[in-house]
Design an enzyme around this catalytic site. Structure first.
Site, PDB file in Angstrom:
ATOM      1  N   HIS A 139      -4.500 -29.156  10.088  1.00 29.77           N
ATOM      2  CA  HIS A 139      -3.422 -28.257  10.490  1.00 29.77           C
ATOM      3  C   HIS A 139      -3.775 -26.787  10.265  1.00 29.77           C
ATOM      4  O   HIS A 139      -3.477 -25.932  11.101  1.00 29.77           O
ATOM      5  CB  HIS A 139      -2.164 -28.621   9.705  1.00 29.77           C
ATOM      6  CG  HIS A 139      -0.892 -28.275  10.385  1.00 29.77           C
ATOM      7  ND1 HIS A 139       0.290 -28.870  10.046  1.00 29.77           N
ATOM      8  CD2 HIS A 139      -0.586 -27.403  11.358  1.00 29.77           C
ATOM      9  CE1 HIS A 139       1.263 -28.377  10.785  1.00 29.77           C
ATOM     10  NE2 HIS A 139       0.757 -27.479  11.594  1.00 29.77           N
TER      11      HIS A 139
ATOM     12  N   TYR B 148       5.984 -31.707   8.555  1.00 28.53           N
ATOM     13  CA  TYR B 148       7.253 -31.562   9.261  1.00 28.53           C
ATOM     14  C   TYR B 148       8.304 -32.442   8.589  1.00 28.53           C
ATOM     15  O   TYR B 148       8.227 -33.672   8.643  1.00 28.53           O
ATOM     16  CB  TYR B 148       7.132 -31.956  10.735  1.00 28.53           C
ATOM     17  CG  TYR B 148       6.149 -31.144  11.541  1.00 28.53           C
ATOM     18  CD1 TYR B 148       5.722 -29.882  11.144  1.00 28.53           C
ATOM     19  CD2 TYR B 148       5.642 -31.639  12.731  1.00 28.53           C
ATOM     20  CE1 TYR B 148       4.815 -29.143  11.900  1.00 28.53           C
ATOM     21  CE2 TYR B 148       4.747 -30.905  13.498  1.00 28.53           C
ATOM     22  CZ  TYR B 148       4.335 -29.663  13.074  1.00 28.53           C
ATOM     23  OH  TYR B 148       3.442 -28.942  13.827  1.00 28.53           O
TER      24      TYR B 148
END
Length: 195
Positions: free
Chosen positions: A120, A52
């Protein structure tokens, strides 16, 4: 309670991704104020990832929790690879990458231990047993408290849990996305994994 190992979080968590990327220009002052307000409202579970903002979101979360670390449960994720210009370049669950990604996340967050460390995305080129084995070593070393997976199949979840307890699965589940009801939710229930 997520999993069976004693990880307790607020019923609602705060996803921090949009504070750094994907939803327009971020405002750090507003983002930090939001994290602090969440805590005042009883929300202690923060979710971020190394991808991110290419690490910027973890840095922001680190600044927001400074001096309040013991009041938050911090979850972050690894595996999605991005180039310096932001393009997605792949996924890695290779053991050496797991370690280097964890070290980098700890530094950006400014903490000694990640409360919940997720893969992830599953790396199709690396056996999940090897990835989770590397994650388990981070638990043994005190760098991570609990392990999680994101967007994994029922088979992968079962194999991962055979190596080390998995506390949580992060997966899309909504009125429009119900596919996990068939095999993934039953697998999580059977193995005591929080969703």
């Amino acid at each position: 309670t997520l999993g069976t190992g004693g990880l307790e979080v607020s019923a609602m968590g705060l996803g921090c991704m949009g504070m750094s990327e994907f939803y327009g220009q971020g405002d750090e002052k507003e983002s930090v104020a939001t994290i602090h307000r969440a805590l005042n409202l009883g929300i202690n579970f923060l979710d971020t990832a190394d991808m991110y903002g290419r690490g910027k979101n973890e840095e922001l979360v680190g600044r927001a929790i400074k001096g309040k670390r013991d009041q938050f449960v911090v979850a972050t994720k690894f595996a999605v690879l991005r180039s310096d210009d932001g393009n997605f370049t792949g996924v890695s669950g290779k053991p050496d990458y797991v370690r280097s990604a964890c070290e980098a996340s700890l530094k950006r967050l400014g903490i000694d231990t990640i409360d919940l460390y997720y893969q992830h995305r599953v790396d199709p080129e690396t056996p999940i047993e090897d990835t989770v084995g590397a994650m388990a070593r981070l638990v043994e070393e005190g760098k991570v408290r609990f392990l999680g997976l994101s967007e994994a199949s029922a088979n992968t979840i079962g194999r991962a849990a055979g190596v080390h307890p998995i506390a949580a699965l992060q997966s899309e589940y909504s009125l429009w996305s119900r596919a996990i009801e068939d095999s993934i939710i039953p697998t999580c229930r059977k193995l005591g994994i929080g969703l």
